[in-house]
Motif scaffolding. Structure first.
Motif, PDB file in Angstrom:
ATOM      1  N   LEU A 116      -3.004   3.480   4.859  1.00 45.88           N
ATOM      2  CA  LEU A 116      -4.196   3.184   4.060  1.00 45.88           C
ATOM      3  C   LEU A 116      -4.918   4.466   3.648  1.00 45.88           C
ATOM      4  O   LEU A 116      -5.315   4.620   2.486  1.00 45.88           O
TER       5      LEU A 116
ATOM      6  N   VAL B  99      -3.002  -2.475  -4.447  1.00 45.90           N
ATOM      7  CA  VAL B  99      -3.966  -1.381  -4.317  1.00 45.90           C
ATOM      8  C   VAL B  99      -5.299  -1.781  -4.938  1.00 45.90           C
ATOM      9  O   VAL B  99      -6.372  -1.554  -4.348  1.00 45.90           O
TER      10      VAL B  99
ATOM     11  N   ILE C 146       0.848  -1.192   0.000  1.00 47.91           N
ATOM     12  CA  ILE C 146       0.000   0.000   0.000  1.00 47.91           C
ATOM     13  C   ILE C 146       0.879   1.236   0.000  1.00 47.91           C
ATOM     14  O   ILE C 146       0.684   2.166  -0.788  1.00 47.91           O
TER      15      ILE C 146
ATOM     16  N   THR D 176      -7.142  -4.243  -2.783  1.00 54.03           N
ATOM     17  CA  THR D 176      -7.665  -3.553  -1.610  1.00 54.03           C
ATOM     18  C   THR D 176      -8.915  -2.751  -1.976  1.00 54.03           C
ATOM     19  O   THR D 176      -9.875  -2.708  -1.206  1.00 54.03           O
TER      20      THR D 176
END
Length: 129
Positions: free
Chosen positions: A86, A62, A54, A65
């Motif tokens: 994050l 990414v 990240i 996520t």
């Protein structure tokens, strides 16, 4: 229709992952955070994922996520490195556990089963809804 065509037309969808990002810092509370994330992942509650990816904006990490159904950040101390990493990458809907809010103090929290289990219990509550 043959079996190959059925496979092409079938849904390849699966449930979006529940991702867990842990502070794995040098302090004892970072170690507890890391161990708790690993245990939650081993139990199938969520999947521990790469916080460094990240921070480094690794495209595959990414994108995975972004597709997550939920994101949990586990931080050892009030610096909130996991959550901040994050958020700086654009992820704002993040559930958060901070060990210092659980009376686990940096330099005074052994990475033992009792402490790990306390964090795991709270992590389960965040991810199993």
């Amino acid at each position: 229709m043959d079996n190959t065509e059925n496979q092409k037309n079938s849904c390849a969808c699966s449930e979006a992952p529940k991702l867990i990002f842990a502070c794995s810092g040098a302090a004892d509370v970072g170690h507890v955070s890391d161990l708790a994330a690993r245990k939650l992942s081993a139990e199938g509650v969520g999947k521990m994922f790469c916080l460094a990816g990240i921070g480094g904006r690794v495209s595959g990490i990414v994108e995975t996520t972004r597709a997550a159904s939920s994101i949990l950040a586990i931080d050892g101390c009030p610096l909130d490195c996991a959550r901040n990493s994050l958020e700086q990458a654009g992820f704002t809907d993040v559930q958060h556990i901070r060990l210092s809010d659980m009376q686990m103090e940096k330099g005074k929290t052994p990475p033992n089963q009792e402490n790990v289990d306390k964090v795991v219990q709270q992590g389960r509550a965040c991810l199993i809804a």
